[in-house]
Design a protein around this motif. Structure first.
Motif, short mmCIF file in Angstrom:
data_model
loop_
_atom_site.label_atom_id
_atom_site.label_comp_id
_atom_site.label_asym_id
_atom_site.label_seq_id
_atom_site.Cartn_x
_atom_site.Cartn_y
_atom_site.Cartn_z
N HIS A 105 0.84 -1.20 0.00
CA HIS A 105 0.00 0.00 0.00
C HIS A 105 0.87 1.25 0.00
N GLU A 106 0.43 2.27 -0.71
CA GLU A 106 1.18 3.52 -0.77
C GLU A 106 1.27 4.14 0.62
N GLY A 107 2.40 4.76 0.89
CA GLY A 107 2.59 5.41 2.17
C GLY A 107 3.16 4.46 3.20
N ALA A 108 3.17 4.92 4.43
CA ALA A 108 3.78 4.14 5.51
C ALA A 108 2.93 2.93 5.85
N GLY A 157 -0.58 0.68 5.94
CA GLY A 157 -1.55 0.94 4.88
C GLY A 157 -2.91 1.36 5.39
N ARG A 186 -3.56 2.48 9.17
CA ARG A 186 -2.84 3.57 9.83
C ARG A 186 -3.76 4.42 10.70
N THR A 221 2.13 4.69 12.68
CA THR A 221 2.81 4.21 11.47
C THR A 221 3.98 3.33 11.92
N GLU A 263 7.82 2.45 10.83
CA GLU A 263 8.92 2.88 9.98
C GLU A 263 9.64 1.71 9.34
#
Length: 673
Positions: free
Chosen positions: A501-504, A507, A510, A516, A518
Motif C-alpha cells: 500500500h502507498e505510504g507508511a 496501509g 494507519r 505508522t 517505519e
C-alpha cells in the motif's frame, strides 16, 4: 430454492462412508443390521466407485448400487450419494494421459492414488459430467436419496496443475479477470526484473524458475487453481440441480487450517446447498480439542452461521500421520458432541467398516477389524443413542461472542517466498489467538475482512498481511461505531495484488490504529525481547519487532531491549466511539492473555473466571429452545453455572443452578422457557 438439509432426514446425521464394494454382498445384510443397532441414520456411498459404475467407456453397471439403495431404504437409512469424480477409472487415463496433473517442476503424476486430476482438462470435464448425469438420471427419485456428495475433498492432495492445458486456461482466466494484458502487467508489477508481457500468449503458469518468481503471478495462480476446481464443482452441481430438484448438493470441505491450504472456503461456502466438513485431529502434542473447536467454528462461519454437517472424522486413530495414537475412552463422543455444540447437525465418520486392504486399512472405523466385541463399537452404539436424544437441536444456531478475521488469499500471499521472516506463520498466529479466546471461554465466529462486523463487541486480526482498501474501511467503520479491534503485526501491508500500500505501513490500518511503522525488525532464531508495562510488569516476545511511531495511539507496553528498545510494542488508540489495539511482536500465551484481557474490558465482555480450563460451554438457540453444551476435556469433575434450570438431554435429569459435568463427559441442557 435448493434444500438446505438432507431430504427425509428427521434426526441428526449419524453414520459414515460406506464402501460395500470392498466386501461380498453376503456382508451387506450384517452391515445394515449393525447400522440399525448403532442408530445409523445416513451413510455416504459411491464416492470412489467410478471404475465399478462404468467399468469400460460407455458401459455401465448400476445393479449393485440399486441393490444397496433398496437395502438401505428398507432399513430406514438415508443415502448421501457421491459423484465418483475424484478417481476416474484407469481406462480413462489410458485414453487421456494428459488428464493427469503436472507439477511446477514438469513431472506428470501417475495413476494409482486418488485426486490425480488436471481440472482444466476438457476430457476429464466431459467424463465427469457424463457419470454425474447418469447417476442423477437413475437415482434422483429414489426414496433413500438424501443428499448429493460431489467429488471428495477438493484440493487434497492436488489443487494446481502446470500443464499446457492449464497454461491456456490460465490465460483465458486472466483475460476474463483483467481484460487486457496491460492490466495484468500493472497488477503483477512486471516492470520489476523486466518481466513485462506483450500479450496473453506470452504468459505461462509459475513453473520452476532459477530463483523466486513473480509473487503476484503466483498468488493469481493459486486463485486460478481454486476457481478452476470450483468451476468443475458448479458443473456437477448444476447437473444435479437440474435432474434431481429438491435434493441438496454439497462437497466435503477440510476447513482445519493445517489440513487444506489451497481452497478459499469463503467462496466455496456460497456454492454448496449445505456446508459439510471433514476433520481429523493432528496429534502433535498440542491440545487437540482446541483445534477441533477452531475448525468447527470456522466451518460454521463459512456456512454463514447456519447449521452444517460433520461429514467425516475418526472413531479413534488415523493412519496417515507419523504416529497415530488411539483416542482415549470417551474421547470419540466428546469430539463428536463438540462439533455438534458448534453447529453441526450430526457426526459422521470415515468409515463404517474398517478396510482389510488398501492405503487406509489401519484407519479406525465405526466397525473395527475386531468387530462388535470392542471398545470402539460399544462407544459407537452409545454415541448413536446420545445423538438420537439431541434431535430437537436441529435448526438451532450457535451463539458467538467475538469475531476473528481470516482470509485465505492473505494466507496464500504471506506464504510466498521472500518475506521478512520465515518464522512468522499466519496460521500459527491464528491458532494462538484462537486458543487464548478459547481459554477465556469465548465462542468465536470467523469473518471475512469485508463482512459486516457490527454485531461483535470484539474483533481480532491475528494475521492479515493482504488487506484490501474495502477491508480497511470496514474495520475503521467498525471501531468508529464503537467496536473494539485487536490487530497483530504484519497486517495491512499489501493490497489484493501483493503490492505494498502507498505510504507508511500499515496501509489502510494507519488511521484506525493511530500509528505508522517505519521498519520491520524480525528477530533471529531463538532471540526474544522484553516488554515493560507502565507498572513495571514484563512480557516477552519473539520472531518479530517493529519501529512503531504513535500518531494518536497511546503506548501501553514498551520494548525494554533489542534493536527497538524504547519504542512502543503494544498500543491502544481511541478512535470514534471504539478502540483499536496493536501488538508489534509475537506474544506468547501469557502476553496474549493479558492483551485480550484488556481488550475484552474495552469491549465490555464479562470475564468467565468461574469456568475451569478445558471445560467448554457453548450455546445453541432456535425455535425449539436454548441448549447449553458443557464439555469437560479434563480428568476431574467440573461444575458449570446455569442461569436458569433445564433438562439434561443425555441423562434425562433436571439441572438447576449448577450443572455437574463428570471428568471426560458431555452434558447438554435444554433450558426452561
Amino acid at each position: 430454492m435448493p434444500e438446505t438439509s438432507p431430504k427425509g432426514l428427521t434426526r441428526l446425521a449419524f453414520g459414515g462412508d460406506y464402501n460395500p464394494e470392498q466386501w461380498p454382498e453376503s456382508v451387506w445384510q450384517e452391515d445394515v443390521r449393525l447400522m440399525r443397532e448403532a442408530g445409523v441414520t445416513m451413510v455416504s456411498a459411491g464416492i470412489f466407485s467410478w471404475a465399478l459404475l462404468e467399468p469400460s467407456p460407455g458401459v455401465y453397471d448400476f445393479g449393485w448400487l440399486d441393490r444397496l439403495f433398496d437395502l438401505l431404504h428398507e432399513n430406514g437409512i438415508r443415502v448421501d450419494l457421491g459423484t465418483p469424480t475424484v478417481v476416474p477409472p484407469v481406462w480413462f487415463y489410458r485414453a487421456h494421459p494428459d488428464a493427469l496433473p503436472v507439477t511446477a517442476e514438469g513431472v506428470r503424476y501417475e495413476f494409482g492414488s486418488r485426486g490425480a486430476i488436471c481440472h482444466s482438462n476438457a476430457d476429464y470435464r466431459a467424463a465427469a459430467a457424463n457419470i454425474t448425469t447418469r447417476l442423477a438420471e437413475r437415482y434422483a427419485d429414489h426414496p433413500a436419496l438424501a443428499m448429493w456428495h460431489v467429488h471428495n475433498e477438493y484440493g487434497v492432495p492436488v489443487s494446481a496443475c502446470y500443464c499446457d492445458s492449464c497454461a491456456a486456461h490460465f490465460r483465458r482466466w486472466l483475460e476474463s479477470t483483467y481484460g487486457t494484458v496491460d492490466a495484468v502487467n500493472e497488477a503483477w508489477g512486471t516492470a520489476f526484473w523486466g518481466q513485462r508481457y506483450g500479450g496473453f500468449e506470452d504468459i505461462n503458469p509459475p513453473r520452476l524458475s532459477p530463483t523466486v518468481g513473480n509473487p503476484a503471478q503466483a498468488l493469481d495462480y493459486k486463485r486460478f487453481a481454486d476457481a478452476t476446481m470450483r468451476e468443475n464443482f458448479r458443473m456437477e452441481r448444476d447437473i444435479l440441480h437440474r435432474l434431481a430438484p429438491g435434493i441438496p448438493v454439497t462437497t466435503n470441505f477440510m476447513t482445519a487450517l493445517s489440513q487444506c491450504d489451497s481452497v478459499d472456503y469463503w467462496a466455496w461456502g456460497r456454492e454448496v446447498d449445505i456446508v459439510t466438513n471433514d476433520h481429523y485431529l493432528i496429534t502433535d502434542g498440542r491440545r487437540t480439542h482446541v483445534n477441533l473447536a477452531m475448525a468447527a467454528d470456522l466451518t460454521r462461519s463459512v456456512a454463514g452461521g447456519a447449521p452444517w454437517i460433520l461429514l467425516e472424522h475418526s472413531t479413534s486413530g488415523v493412519n496417515w500421520q507419523a504416529r497415530n495414537p488411539a483416542k482415549a475412552p470417551g474421547q470419540m463422543a466428546r469430539n463428536s458432541l463438540a462439533h455438534v455444540a458448534r453447529g453441526s447437525e450430526g457426526a459422521m465418520f470415515f468409515q463404517w467398516r474398517q478396510s482389510r486392504r488398501g492405503a487406509e486399512k489401519f484407519h479406525s472405523s465405526m466397525l473395527p477389524h475386531g468387530g462388535t466385541d470392542t471398545r470402539v463399537w460399544r462407544e459407537v452404539v452409545e454415541l448413536g443413542a446420545s445423538l438420537d436424544s439431541l434431535s430437537t437441536i436441529r435448526g438451532t444456531r450457535t451463539e458467538a461472542d467475538v469475531a476473528v478475521l481470516w482470509d485465505w488469499h492473505s494466507w496464500w500471499a504471506q506464504s510466498l517466498d521472500w518475506r521478512p521472516s520465515e518464522d512468522h506463520d499466519a496460521r500459527e498466529r491464528a491458532d494462538a489467538f484462537y486458543e487464548t479466546l478459547y481459554d477465556r471461554h469465548l465462542t468465536v465466529d470467523f469473518a471475512h475482512p469485508e463482512a459486516d462486523l457490527s454485531r461483535y463487541p470484539l474483533v481480532v486480526v491475528p494475521a492479515l498481511y493482504l488487506m484490501t482498501e474495502a477491508a480497511g474501511n470496514n474495520v475503521r467503520e467498525y471501531v468508529e461505531n464503537g467496536g473494539t479491534l485487536v490487530v497483530s503485526y504484519f497486517s495491512g501491508i499489501v493490497d489484493e495484488h501483493d503490492a505494498v500500500h502507498e505510504g507508511a505501513y500499515p496501509g489502510p490500518l494507519r488511521d484506525v490504529l493511530g500509528l505508522t511503522i517505519e521498519e520491520f525488525s524480525p528477530l533471529l532464531k531463538d532471540q526474544s525481547v522484553r516488554l515493560t508495562g507502565p507498572d513495571g510488569s514484563e512480557l516477552s516476545g519473539d520472531v518479530w519487532t517493529e519501529f512503531v511511531v504513535p500518531r494518536g495511539a497511546e503506548t501501553v507496553w514498551t520494548y525494554a531491549d533489542g534493536l527497538t528498545a524504547g519504542h512502543p510494542a503494544v498500543t491502544r488508540h481511541r478512535y470514534g466511539q471504539g478502540s483499536a489495539w496493536y501488538v508489534s511482536t509475537r506474544l506468547g500465551a501469557e502476553g496474549l492473555d493479558a492483551l485480550l484481557g484488556w481488550a475484552t474490558e474495552d469491549a465490555r465482555i464479562a470475564p468467565r473466571a468461574d469456568l475451569p480450563r478445558d471445560v467448554e460451554v457453548v450455546r445453541r438457540t432456535g425455535e425449539t429452545g436454548t441448549y447449553v453444551f458443557a464439555i469437560n476435556h479434563t480428568g476431574a469433575d467440573a461444575k458449570v453455572s446455569l442461569e436458569v434450570s433445564g433438562t439434561e438431554l443425555l441423562t434425562g435429569e433436571r439441572a438447576a443452578g449448577r450443572l455437574e459435568v463428570p471428568a471426560g463427559a458431555v452434558r447438554v441442557v435444554r433450558l426452561d422457557g
